[in-house]
Design a protein around this motif. Structure first.
Motif, mmCIF file in Angstrom:
data_model
loop_
_atom_site.group_PDB
_atom_site.id
_atom_site.type_symbol
_atom_site.label_atom_id
_atom_site.label_comp_id
_atom_site.label_asym_id
_atom_site.label_seq_id
_atom_site.Cartn_x
_atom_site.Cartn_y
_atom_site.Cartn_z
ATOM 1 N N PHE A 201 16.086 6.621 -7.369
ATOM 2 C CA PHE A 201 14.794 6.161 -7.865
ATOM 3 C C PHE A 201 14.659 6.537 -9.334
ATOM 4 O O PHE A 201 14.898 7.676 -9.724
ATOM 5 C CB PHE A 201 13.643 6.789 -7.068
ATOM 6 C CG PHE A 201 13.450 6.185 -5.709
ATOM 7 C CD1 PHE A 201 12.931 4.905 -5.564
ATOM 8 C CD2 PHE A 201 13.805 6.886 -4.567
ATOM 9 C CE1 PHE A 201 12.765 4.343 -4.298
ATOM 10 C CE2 PHE A 201 13.630 6.341 -3.305
ATOM 11 C CZ PHE A 201 13.108 5.058 -3.169
ATOM 12 N N GLY A 202 14.259 5.567 -10.136
ATOM 13 C CA GLY A 202 14.097 5.770 -11.566
ATOM 14 C C GLY A 202 14.203 4.432 -12.272
ATOM 15 O O GLY A 202 14.121 3.375 -11.643
ATOM 16 N N ILE A 203 14.389 4.458 -13.581
ATOM 17 C CA ILE A 203 14.628 3.212 -14.316
ATOM 18 C C ILE A 203 16.113 2.912 -14.165
ATOM 19 O O ILE A 203 16.922 3.069 -15.086
ATOM 20 C CB ILE A 203 14.246 3.366 -15.803
ATOM 21 C CG1 ILE A 203 12.843 3.965 -15.929
ATOM 22 C CG2 ILE A 203 14.296 2.016 -16.503
ATOM 23 C CD1 ILE A 203 11.743 3.110 -15.319
ATOM 24 N N LEU A 204 16.497 2.490 -12.976
ATOM 25 C CA LEU A 204 17.901 2.359 -12.613
ATOM 26 C C LEU A 204 18.150 1.058 -11.852
ATOM 27 O O LEU A 204 17.255 0.553 -11.162
ATOM 28 C CB LEU A 204 18.324 3.529 -11.707
ATOM 29 C CG LEU A 204 18.266 4.942 -12.287
ATOM 30 C CD1 LEU A 204 18.411 5.966 -11.168
ATOM 31 C CD2 LEU A 204 19.371 5.119 -13.314
ATOM 32 N N PRO A 205 19.373 0.519 -11.932
ATOM 33 C CA PRO A 205 19.711 -0.662 -11.134
ATOM 34 C C PRO A 205 19.583 -0.406 -9.635
ATOM 35 O O PRO A 205 19.270 -1.326 -8.880
ATOM 36 C CB PRO A 205 21.162 -0.955 -11.532
ATOM 37 C CG PRO A 205 21.315 -0.363 -12.884
ATOM 38 C CD PRO A 205 20.452 0.866 -12.875
ATOM 39 N N ILE B 237 5.840 6.811 -14.087
ATOM 40 C CA ILE B 237 6.408 5.624 -14.727
ATOM 41 C C ILE B 237 7.821 5.358 -14.216
ATOM 42 O O ILE B 237 8.251 4.205 -14.103
ATOM 43 C CB ILE B 237 6.413 5.804 -16.260
ATOM 44 C CG1 ILE B 237 4.970 5.889 -16.763
ATOM 45 C CG2 ILE B 237 7.158 4.674 -16.947
ATOM 46 C CD1 ILE B 237 4.850 6.157 -18.249
ATOM 47 N N LEU B 238 8.529 6.419 -13.864
ATOM 48 C CA LEU B 238 9.907 6.269 -13.404
ATOM 49 C C LEU B 238 10.023 5.474 -12.108
ATOM 50 O O LEU B 238 11.096 4.929 -11.811
ATOM 51 C CB LEU B 238 10.557 7.644 -13.219
ATOM 52 C CG LEU B 238 10.843 8.431 -14.502
ATOM 53 C CD1 LEU B 238 11.430 9.785 -14.164
ATOM 54 C CD2 LEU B 238 11.785 7.651 -15.414
ATOM 55 N N ILE B 239 8.949 5.441 -11.320
ATOM 56 C CA ILE B 239 9.025 4.680 -10.069
ATOM 57 C C ILE B 239 8.211 3.386 -10.126
ATOM 58 O O ILE B 239 8.071 2.691 -9.117
ATOM 59 C CB ILE B 239 8.580 5.536 -8.862
ATOM 60 C CG1 ILE B 239 7.237 6.225 -9.113
ATOM 61 C CG2 ILE B 239 9.651 6.548 -8.514
ATOM 62 C CD1 ILE B 239 6.759 7.030 -7.936
ATOM 63 N N LEU B 240 7.714 3.046 -11.309
ATOM 64 C CA LEU B 240 7.009 1.777 -11.456
ATOM 65 C C LEU B 240 7.879 0.558 -11.154
ATOM 66 O O LEU B 240 7.355 -0.478 -10.729
ATOM 67 C CB LEU B 240 6.416 1.652 -12.865
ATOM 68 C CG LEU B 240 5.176 2.498 -13.161
ATOM 69 C CD1 LEU B 240 4.683 2.212 -14.579
ATOM 70 C CD2 LEU B 240 4.066 2.242 -12.144
ATOM 71 N N LEU C 272 0.828 -1.209 0.000
ATOM 72 C CA LEU C 272 0.000 0.000 0.000
ATOM 73 C C LEU C 272 0.862 1.258 0.000
ATOM 74 O O LEU C 272 0.525 2.247 -0.661
ATOM 75 C CB LEU C 272 -0.929 -0.007 1.216
ATOM 76 C CG LEU C 272 -2.043 -1.059 1.205
ATOM 77 C CD1 LEU C 272 -2.797 -1.049 2.536
ATOM 78 C CD2 LEU C 272 -3.007 -0.807 0.048
ATOM 79 N N ALA C 273 1.974 1.233 0.730
ATOM 80 C CA ALA C 273 2.861 2.398 0.771
ATOM 81 C C ALA C 273 3.422 2.695 -0.614
ATOM 82 O O ALA C 273 3.446 3.861 -1.053
ATOM 83 C CB ALA C 273 3.991 2.158 1.768
ATOM 84 N N MET C 274 3.858 1.656 -1.315
ATOM 85 C CA MET C 274 4.440 1.873 -2.639
ATOM 86 C C MET C 274 3.384 2.289 -3.662
ATOM 87 O O MET C 274 3.624 3.193 -4.476
ATOM 88 C CB MET C 274 5.162 0.599 -3.094
ATOM 89 C CG MET C 274 6.458 0.346 -2.338
ATOM 90 S SD MET C 274 7.345 -1.105 -2.920
ATOM 91 C CE MET C 274 6.381 -2.410 -2.151
ATOM 92 N N MET C 275 2.231 1.659 -3.635
ATOM 93 C CA MET C 275 1.190 2.022 -4.589
ATOM 94 C C MET C 275 0.672 3.430 -4.329
ATOM 95 O O MET C 275 0.370 4.179 -5.270
ATOM 96 C CB MET C 275 0.051 1.001 -4.525
ATOM 97 C CG MET C 275 0.440 -0.370 -5.045
ATOM 98 S SD MET C 275 -0.948 -1.534 -5.190
ATOM 99 C CE MET C 275 -1.414 -1.749 -3.450
#
Length: 403
Positions: free
Chosen positions: A370-374, A84-87, A57-60
């Motif tokens: 945070f992002g599209i990152l490793p 989208i970057l934190i999906l 719930l926290a993440m969503m």
């Protein structure tokens, strides 16, 4: 050990995310994303109760908050990319679905061994680039800050193995944070150095609470602390200015001194200015660099960078106060595991949750994690592993009560 498809997905995601250093970390992250998507498609409906877990719930909620700000700041397609970057954080929820279907889940010792092996590979590779190839600030094909951040997080997570089992050999996992700090030093990256120190201190404090009565732990902890202090003393004495600046740059991040750190001061000052002008919803992802470019045109870097170089600044610019709340929720997600008393009684889960939250906070103060990152995937997949462990503890207790 009984492996089934659910177990294989979990093991694949954990190993692929944590083990590869440098540029290969991106490949590993994509593999883990595929594993998470498969877990969601196959087990999502059957294990839908997972979506009501406080961590989920926290993440969503964090993703929803960032998305909520988009209509108020929309000026073009780039603004739509913000949520989208934190999906990738949803990977933690997807892996959490595997708690019941998986017949076998790696023990904390196995998880810690993967982390220790990962940071060892990173250190060897980084040392080879630095001392053999002569690369200044090596990253094994990746940004040196990102390389060091991954190594620091993986190395410190290896401490989970210290509270798994009773063997005296488990204290070797205290090498994890030392190796992680070594990678940060080789990469000459202050943020990861600070992150490794913060996580190490957190880990030592928690381990002291759990294990202080063990003489071997006290010896191992003292050796670890002595090595860390010795490394810091050596760096200070050898004139490593970036290492020395860890202790005072945090007080000067908004001050312009005429040095290389002025670009960072410009980025952070622009984030504060955005909060003053648009405290609730920010200005959107598409305009994230506009304020810095307008206020500090003399800083050439503001015209070449894509973000404000820190999680708090990025979230503030993208979605204002709503964004900062989303950032705090993402950092608090591991701590939500500890709302369950059964998880609080599990030492690996407690240590893992605290290391993840404090580590991501420390690294994100001066870096974009945070992002599209490793870095995001390492955080999400590790959280997914501990989420699986916490849920299995709850299932085991429920089964025992029925019996």
């Amino acid at each position: 050990m009984r492996l089934n498809f659910a177990s294989a997905l979990l093991v694949l995601a954990v190993a692929a995310t944590i083990l590869p250093p440098g540029y290969p970390a991106y490949v590993g992250s994509y593999i883990a994303l595929v594993a998470a998507i498969l877990a969601l498609l196959i087990y999502g409906w059957r294990e839908r109760a997972m979506f009501r877990h406080p961590t989920a719930l926290a993440m969503m909620t964090a993703i929803a908050l960032v998305a909520l700000a988009v209509p108020f700041v929309y000026r073009g397609e780039p603004d739509i990319l913000a949520p989208i970057l934190i999906l990738p954080m949803l990977s933690a929820i997807a892996l959490g679905l595997l708690a019941r279907p998986a017949k076998w889940v790696p023990s904390p010792t196995v998880f810690a061994m993967i982390c220790l092996l990962a940071v060892f590979i990173a250190l060897v590779g980084g040392a080879h680039e630095r001392f053999v190839l002569g690369v200044y600030r090596p990253g094994m094909g990746n940004n040196p800050i990102h390389y060091a951040s991954l190594a620091a997080m993986a190395g410190c997570l290896a401490m989970v193995g210290v509270v798994s089992g009773k063997s005296a050999w488990r204290y070797l996992f205290l090498l994890g944070p030392v190796l992680g700090l070594g990678c940060a030093v080789i990469a000459d990256s202050r943020g990861p150095m600070l992150g490794a120190m913060v996580m190490s201190v957190t880990g030592i404090i928690v381990l002291s609470i759990f294990l202080w009565r063990e003489t071997l732990f006290r010896i191992a902890a003292l050796i670890t602390i002595a090595v860390a202090i010795g490394a810091v003393a050596y760096l200070v004495g050898s004139g490593n200015q970036r290492a020395v600046s860890i202790f005072h740059s945090g007080l000067n991040i908004f001050q312009f001194t005429g040095g290389s750190d002025d670009i960072r001061a410009a980025l952070y000052a622009s984030a504060v200015e955005i909060l003053k002008n648009s405290p609730i919803v920010g200005i959107g992802l598409g305009q994230i660099m506009v304020t810095a470019q307008t206020l500090f045109p003399q800083q050439g870097g503001v015209f070449t960078l894509e973000n404000l170089h820190a999680d708090w600044a990025n979230f503030a610019a993208i979605a204002g106060g709503i964004g900062l709340l989303a950032w705090l929720l993402l950092l608090a997600a591991p701590l939500m595991l500890l709302l369950d008393s059964r998880a609080r009684q599990d030492h690996p889960a407690v240590l893992g949750a605290l290391l993840l939250s404090t580590g991501q906070l420390a690294l994100g103060i001066s870096n974009a994690t945070f992002g599209i990152l490793p870095q995001t995937m390492l955080y999400a997949v590790s959280l997914g592993y501990f989420l699986v462990r916490a849920r299995r503890l709850a299932v085991a207790e429920s089964s025992a009560m029925v019996i």
